[in-house]
Design a protein around this motif. Structure first.
Motif, PDB file in Angstrom:
ATOM      1  N   GLY A   1      39.508  30.603  46.429  1.00 36.95           N
ATOM      2  CA  GLY A   1      39.057  32.034  45.994  1.00 36.95           C
ATOM      3  C   GLY A   1      38.459  32.643  46.670  1.00 36.95           C
ATOM      4  O   GLY A   1      37.288  32.946  45.803  1.00 36.95           O
ATOM      5  N   GLY A   2      38.426  32.494  47.541  1.00 42.36           N
ATOM      6  CA  GLY A   2      37.342  33.773  48.427  1.00 42.36           C
ATOM      7  C   GLY A   2      35.571  33.425  48.541  1.00 42.36           C
ATOM      8  O   GLY A   2      34.901  34.193  47.620  1.00 42.36           O
TER       9      GLY A   2
ATOM     10  N   TYR B   1      38.375  27.616  39.746  1.00 46.80           N
ATOM     11  CA  TYR B   1      37.296  28.009  41.104  1.00 46.80           C
ATOM     12  C   TYR B   1      36.343  26.359  40.873  1.00 46.80           C
ATOM     13  O   TYR B   1      35.618  26.220  39.765  1.00 46.80           O
ATOM     14  CB  TYR B   1      36.802  28.960  40.656  1.00 46.80           C
ATOM     15  CG  TYR B   1      37.527  30.331  40.835  1.00 46.80           C
ATOM     16  CD1 TYR B   1      38.269  30.512  42.225  1.00 46.80           C
ATOM     17  CD2 TYR B   1      37.660  31.211  39.526  1.00 46.80           C
ATOM     18  CE1 TYR B   1      38.563  31.748  42.046  1.00 46.80           C
ATOM     19  CE2 TYR B   1      38.697  32.277  39.355  1.00 46.80           C
ATOM     20  CZ  TYR B   1      38.942  32.444  41.105  1.00 46.80           C
ATOM     21  OH  TYR B   1      38.946  33.611  41.234  1.00 46.80           O
TER      22      TYR B   1
ATOM     23  N   VAL C   1      33.053  24.905  41.967  1.00 48.18           N
ATOM     24  CA  VAL C   1      32.230  26.192  41.882  1.00 48.18           C
ATOM     25  C   VAL C   1      31.178  24.646  42.156  1.00 48.18           C
ATOM     26  O   VAL C   1      30.986  23.979  41.552  1.00 48.18           O
ATOM     27  CB  VAL C   1      31.031  27.106  41.327  1.00 48.18           C
ATOM     28  CG1 VAL C   1      30.376  27.711  41.902  1.00 48.18           C
ATOM     29  CG2 VAL C   1      32.328  27.596  41.050  1.00 48.18           C
TER      30      VAL C   1
ATOM     31  N   VAL D   1      35.157  25.954  37.175  1.00 51.15           N
ATOM     32  CA  VAL D   1      34.967  27.100  36.359  1.00 51.15           C
ATOM     33  C   VAL D   1      37.316  27.242  36.069  1.00 51.15           C
ATOM     34  O   VAL D   1      37.897  27.526  36.873  1.00 51.15           O
ATOM     35  CB  VAL D   1      34.659  28.798  36.982  1.00 51.15           C
ATOM     36  CG1 VAL D   1      34.701  29.746  35.716  1.00 51.15           C
ATOM     37  CG2 VAL D   1      33.653  28.371  37.029  1.00 51.15           C
TER      38      VAL D   1
ATOM     39  N   ALA E   1      39.234  29.453  34.969  1.00 52.90           N
ATOM     40  CA  ALA E   1      38.592  31.565  34.949  1.00 52.90           C
ATOM     41  C   ALA E   1      40.194  31.501  34.585  1.00 52.90           C
ATOM     42  O   ALA E   1      40.671  32.522  33.441  1.00 52.90           O
ATOM     43  CB  ALA E   1      39.297  31.854  36.569  1.00 52.90           C
TER      44      ALA E   1
ATOM     45  N   PRO F   1      37.625  41.238  28.353  1.00 50.87           N
ATOM     46  CA  PRO F   1      36.361  41.712  28.508  1.00 50.87           C
ATOM     47  C   PRO F   1      36.048  40.868  29.966  1.00 50.87           C
ATOM     48  O   PRO F   1      36.670  40.787  30.464  1.00 50.87           O
ATOM     49  CB  PRO F   1      35.564  41.071  27.170  1.00 50.87           C
ATOM     50  CG  PRO F   1      36.558  39.650  27.165  1.00 50.87           C
ATOM     51  CD  PRO F   1      37.892  40.186  27.061  1.00 50.87           C
ATOM     52  N   ASN F   2      34.991  41.287  30.348  1.00 46.97           N
ATOM     53  CA  ASN F   2      34.572  40.880  31.503  1.00 46.97           C
ATOM     54  C   ASN F   2      34.636  39.294  31.899  1.00 46.97           C
ATOM     55  O   ASN F   2      34.532  38.899  30.923  1.00 46.97           O
ATOM     56  CB  ASN F   2      33.347  41.496  32.248  1.00 46.97           C
ATOM     57  CG  ASN F   2      32.989  42.510  32.567  1.00 46.97           C
ATOM     58  OD1 ASN F   2      33.763  42.846  33.515  1.00 46.97           O
ATOM     59  ND2 ASN F   2      32.453  43.272  32.858  1.00 46.97           N
ATOM     60  N   GLY F   3      35.643  38.895  33.287  1.00 48.91           N
ATOM     61  CA  GLY F   3      35.069  37.086  33.623  1.00 48.91           C
ATOM     62  C   GLY F   3      36.519  36.924  33.072  1.00 48.91           C
ATOM     63  O   GLY F   3      36.179  35.547  32.531  1.00 48.91           O
ATOM     64  N   ALA F   4      37.732  37.894  32.046  1.00 53.83           N
ATOM     65  CA  ALA F   4      38.670  37.160  31.061  1.00 53.83           C
ATOM     66  C   ALA F   4      39.532  36.470  32.088  1.00 53.83           C
ATOM     67  O   ALA F   4      40.287  35.229  31.361  1.00 53.83           O
ATOM     68  CB  ALA F   4      39.134  38.389  30.198  1.00 53.83           C
ATOM     69  N   GLY F   5      39.890  36.656  33.368  1.00 49.28           N
ATOM     70  CA  GLY F   5      40.143  36.196  34.345  1.00 49.28           C
ATOM     71  C   GLY F   5      41.337  37.300  34.472  1.00 49.28           C
ATOM     72  O   GLY F   5      42.581  37.263  35.236  1.00 49.28           O
ATOM     73  N   LYS F   6      41.786  38.784  34.432  1.00 49.07           N
ATOM     74  CA  LYS F   6      42.389  39.108  34.496  1.00 49.07           C
ATOM     75  C   LYS F   6      42.636  39.775  36.373  1.00 49.07           C
ATOM     76  O   LYS F   6      43.549  39.756  36.619  1.00 49.07           O
ATOM     77  CB  LYS F   6      42.138  40.416  34.223  1.00 49.07           C
ATOM     78  CG  LYS F   6      41.559  41.057  33.052  1.00 49.07           C
ATOM     79  CD  LYS F   6      41.364  42.108  31.966  1.00 49.07           C
ATOM     80  CE  LYS F   6      39.805  42.684  32.541  1.00 49.07           C
ATOM     81  NZ  LYS F   6      38.749  41.565  32.221  1.00 49.07           N
ATOM     82  N   THR F   7      41.544  39.510  37.520  1.00 47.48           N
ATOM     83  CA  THR F   7      41.603  39.462  38.742  1.00 47.48           C
ATOM     84  C   THR F   7      42.149  38.465  39.678  1.00 47.48           C
ATOM     85  O   THR F   7      43.022  38.868  40.060  1.00 47.48           O
ATOM     86  CB  THR F   7      40.170  39.632  38.970  1.00 47.48           C
ATOM     87  OG1 THR F   7      39.712  41.236  38.672  1.00 47.48           O
ATOM     88  CG2 THR F   7      40.411  39.950  40.995  1.00 47.48           C
ATOM     89  N   THR F   8      41.385  37.324  38.653  1.00 52.35           N
ATOM     90  CA  THR F   8      42.315  35.580  39.501  1.00 52.35           C
ATOM     91  C   THR F   8      43.935  36.013  39.455  1.00 52.35           C
ATOM     92  O   THR F   8      44.844  35.819  40.385  1.00 52.35           O
ATOM     93  CB  THR F   8      42.168  35.256  38.128  1.00 52.35           C
ATOM     94  OG1 THR F   8      39.933  35.154  38.291  1.00 52.35           O
ATOM     95  CG2 THR F   8      41.451  33.748  38.754  1.00 52.35           C
TER      96      THR F   8
HETATM   97  N1  LIG Z   1      35.414  33.025  43.679  1.00 56.48           N
HETATM   98  C1  LIG Z   1      34.931  33.124  42.815  1.00 56.48           C
HETATM   99  N2  LIG Z   1      34.453  31.253  42.447  1.00 56.48           N
HETATM  100  C2  LIG Z   1      34.326  31.424  41.690  1.00 56.48           C
HETATM  101  N3  LIG Z   1      34.376  31.420  40.325  1.00 56.48           N
HETATM  102  C3  LIG Z   1      34.929  32.668  40.186  1.00 56.48           C
HETATM  103  C4  LIG Z   1      35.274  33.412  41.666  1.00 56.48           C
HETATM  104  N4  LIG Z   1      36.229  34.374  41.098  1.00 56.48           N
HETATM  105  C5  LIG Z   1      36.022  34.544  39.766  1.00 56.48           C
HETATM  106  N5  LIG Z   1      35.373  33.528  38.898  1.00 56.48           N
HETATM  107  C6  LIG Z   1      34.586  33.108  37.654  1.00 56.48           C
HETATM  108  O1  LIG Z   1      35.974  33.109  37.375  1.00 56.48           O
HETATM  109  C7  LIG Z   1      35.680  33.644  36.073  1.00 56.48           C
HETATM  110  C8  LIG Z   1      37.117  35.185  35.764  1.00 56.48           C
HETATM  111  O2  LIG Z   1      36.885  35.969  36.532  1.00 56.48           O
HETATM  112  P1  LIG Z   1      37.638  37.226  36.907  1.00 56.48           P
HETATM  113  O3  LIG Z   1      39.635  36.870  37.033  1.00 56.48           O
HETATM  114  O4  LIG Z   1      37.316  38.417  38.316  1.00 56.48           O
HETATM  115  O5  LIG Z   1      37.587  38.308  35.209  1.00 56.48           O
HETATM  116  P2  LIG Z   1      37.957  39.825  35.218  1.00 56.48           P
HETATM  117  O6  LIG Z   1      38.369  40.572  35.645  1.00 56.48           O
HETATM  118  O7  LIG Z   1      38.473  39.614  33.848  1.00 56.48           O
HETATM  119  O8  LIG Z   1      36.978  40.340  34.889  1.00 56.48           O
HETATM  120  C9  LIG Z   1      34.373  34.338  35.696  1.00 56.48           C
HETATM  121  O9  LIG Z   1      33.918  33.509  35.335  1.00 56.48           O
HETATM  122  C10 LIG Z   1      34.336  34.345  37.070  1.00 56.48           C
HETATM  123  O10 LIG Z   1      32.636  34.582  36.971  1.00 56.48           O
END
Ligand SMILES: Nc1ncnc2c1ncn2[C@@H]1O[C@H](COP(=O)(O)OP(=O)(O)O)[C@@H](O)[C@H]1O
Ligand SMILES: [Mg+2]
Lengths: 264, 331
Positions: A263-264, B11, B13, B35, B37, B56-63
């Motif tokens: 995951g980048g 993820y 970490v 984590v 996600a 909300p932020n960190g919800a997992g949308k981008t993932t």
């Molecule tokens: N590359 C990564 N490595 C570790 N943790 C990650 C990474 N990318 C995102 N996260 C964690 O995964 C969770 C979901 O992130 P993300 O999908 O970006 O949320 P959103 O887009 O909803 O704000 C967050 O807790 C973020 O900190």
């Protein structure tokens, strides 16, 4: 294949447009690099200038100058084609924009490798040619046509080697967090290629032939040009290069797999 | 079109312990934490749908979006998009999709966007005639005009975002993943982007998923909403139903011909504000008629208006509630 040629010309165009935009930066860089190319010859004068010193065993001044010519040529390849691309990948990783490269329906390795060129570095070719002319006038004869052909084959393999080393370093960039110094490290190691490999102690010579194959990049082509490289060494270095390139490609694919799965 | 079953993405970490000794030790023996996600999400999206991911932020949308685009491998679960397994990143699949991320850009910074368009044309192997026609259409819809010939670095954020969208549409994708495409844009530019996205969807029948934390984007664009919170799906349905579920009350705004006091208004229902000649009441859904009737009968009402509570409030309440629920479960 045709499509990739089209892509390559697109990428070259991008580099050319950038060069045109930052024209003056490039002129200044060009002058500075001419200066550095000139200084590439200085160490040889130090070694050979004083008649009381033995010089480099097995290498007359003219012959050692041929190695310098190859060093300048390969340095041009390094600074013109390899390092700018390396910097581009490092920037991608840092900014998270490598995702856009991976989204494209084209080979990612090809896309990042051809992303940036410093086109004015073709001046290195000219300087190298001048050095070759001087070198052979010192040697007192012109190189044989077949020998030049062999050295050109080695130029291709040297470029491929350099590129594969680069891919290996880029792959490392996926795992290592701090990659700022990688380009610098690479350039410093490459500096050793300015000398015929026989100046190094056995251990280092082994390393520079089989591990970080600098000898294959400058000493071998120079020897081929001088007509004293054994054909077994020629074939061996070509095969070695192919193996090296395959390892680099495999490492790259692993690194991309790591990037997408972690995951980048 | 898009099928997601029990998707999880954890993820790994690297734990960085505090203190030098511990840091040195961790050089040799790395410890990882996971984590979560995305933690078990299931949904289906039909061709041509517009779906909004809220959370909300960190919800997992981008993932989730990155997994759909094939940039991340799922830790477990199944993902299929138009018959493809995204993580294989087959060229055929990549030509069908696009991903735009509001916080990242693909445009070449020092060159005009037109150069990036041409580059993408070459990469996606788009025939020249198709390319010309599509760029003309996109240029009209987004009102790009001369923007495409100015270096990207000279464009405003909004102009750049429009060009980002155009660059991502050069190959005519039929599945659009839009990750916060309006982030940082001013309100009028947000409206332009929304209109464009809706029209593109209607004109080309493209399927789209959009994430945003501006509720208005989602309200204006997406008939269907999926709420993601802490990696799990907490709602999937119509936006109106979501609002009903979270806040079954309506807002009644009353304007009077003369100032009234809070005491005069409060018998009608819960008073949100009461200032001078205007009062805002919160009234449960089935009480609205009787409250309005009584207000008209007892107070000098000049004008009144009934509406749903502001979406931002609904969202913050929704997320506050889910947090409270989790804490309750944990306790
Ligand atoms: N590359 C990564 N490595 C570790 N943790 C990650 C990474 N990318 C995102 N996260 C964690 O995964 C969770 C979901 O992130 P993300 O999908 O970006 O949320 P959103 O887009 O909803 O704000 C967050 O807790 C973020 O900190
Ligand atoms: Mg996000």
């Amino acid at each position: 294949m045709g499509r990739y040629l089209g892509l390559l010309s697109r990428q070259l165009r991008t580099s050319a447009l950038l060069a045109a935009q930052y024209r003056w930066d490039f002129v200044v860089d060009g002058v500075v690099s001419l200066f550095f190319m000139a200084t590439a010859i200085v160490p040889l004068f130090v070694v050979y200038g004083d008649a009381s010193r033995p010089g480099i065993p097995g290498w007359s001044f003219g012959e050692a100058l041929v190695v310098t010519g190859w060093f300048i040529l390969l340095q041009g390849v390094l600074d013109g084609a390899v390092n700018p691309g390396l910097q581009a990948v490092i920037d991608h990783i840092r900014k998270g924009t490598l995702d856009f490269v991976l989204l494209k329906p084209a080979d990612a390795q090809f896309l990042v490798s051809t992303a940036r060129f410093q086109l004015w570095r073709v001046t290195s070719v000219v300087v190298a040619l001048v050095v070759f002319v001087i070198a052979f006038s010192r040697v007192g004869r012109a190189p044989a046509v077949l020998d030049v052909a062999a050295s050109l084959v080695l130029l291709v393999s040297a470029t491929l080697l350099l590129y594969s080393l680069w891919i290996l370093i880029v792959s490392a960039a996926f795992f290592v967090v701090k990659v700022d110094n990688l380009t610098y490290l690479f350039s410093s190691i490459f500096d050793a290629a300015r000398w015929p490999s026989s100046v190094f102690p056995n251990v280092l010579r082994f390393v520079f032939t089989f591990v970080v194959p600098l000898a294959l990049m400058t000493t071998f082509p120079a020897e081929a040009m001088l007509g004293r490289l054994e054909s077994s060494a020629l074939v061996g270095s070509l095969l070695g290069t192919l193996v090296f390139a395959a390892i680099a490609r495999w490492t790259w694919l692993k690194a991309i797999g790591h990037y997408t799965s972690a995951g980048g | 079109m898009i099928e997601v079953q029990q998707l999880t993405k954890h993820y790994r970490v690297h734990k960085r312990p505090p203190g030098l000794a511990a840091a040195l030790k961790s050089l040799f023996k790395r410890e990882y934490t996971a984590v979560k996600a995305v933690d078990g999400i299931t949904f289906d999206i039909k061709a041509g749908e517009r779906v909004g991911f809220l959370g909300p932020n960190g919800a997992g949308k981008t993932t989730t979006l990155k997994t759909l685009a094939g940039l991340l491998h799922p830790s477990s679960g199944q993902v299929r998009v138009d018959g493809h397994v995204p993580q294989k990143r087959e060229a055929e699949y990549l030509k069908k999709i696009m991903l735009v991320m509001g916080q990242k850009q693909q445009l070449l910074w020092d060159l005009p966007p037109a150069e990036t368009f041409e580059m993408n044309r070459a990469i996606y192997d788009v025939p020249r005639a198709d390319f010309t026609r599509r760029m003309k259409e996109l240029g009209d819809l987004l009102e790009l005009g001369e923007l495409v010939n100015k270096p990207t670095r000279q464009l405003s954020l909004g102009e750049r975002m429009k060009c980002e969208l155009a660059a991502a549409l050069v190959h005519g994708p039929k599945v659009l993943f839009l990750d916060e495409p309006t982030i940082g844009l001013d309100v009028s530019m947000q409206v332009v982007m929304r209109d464009f996205i809706r029209r593109y969807n209607e004109q080309y029948g493209a399927t789209l998923i959009l994430t945003s934390h501006y509720m208005d984007d989602v309200a204006a664009l997406c008939p269907r909403v999926i709420v993601i919170d802490k990696g799990t799906l907490s709602f999937d349905g119509k936006l109106d139903d979501l609002v009903q579920k979270v806040r079954p009350e309506k807002r009644v705004t009353l304007r009077f011909s003369q100032p009234v006091t809070r005491e005069q208004v409060s018998p009608l229902g819960q008073v949100v504000t009461c200032e001078g000649a205007q009062a805002v009441l919160q009234v449960s859904h089935d009480q609205v008629n009787s409250v309005v009737g009584r207000a008209l009968a007892t107070l000098p009402v000049m004008d009144l208006n009934v509406e749903n509570p502001p979406l931002e409030e609904v969202m913050s309440e929704l997320f506050a509630r889910s947090r409270a629920n989790r804490e309750e479960q944990a306790a």
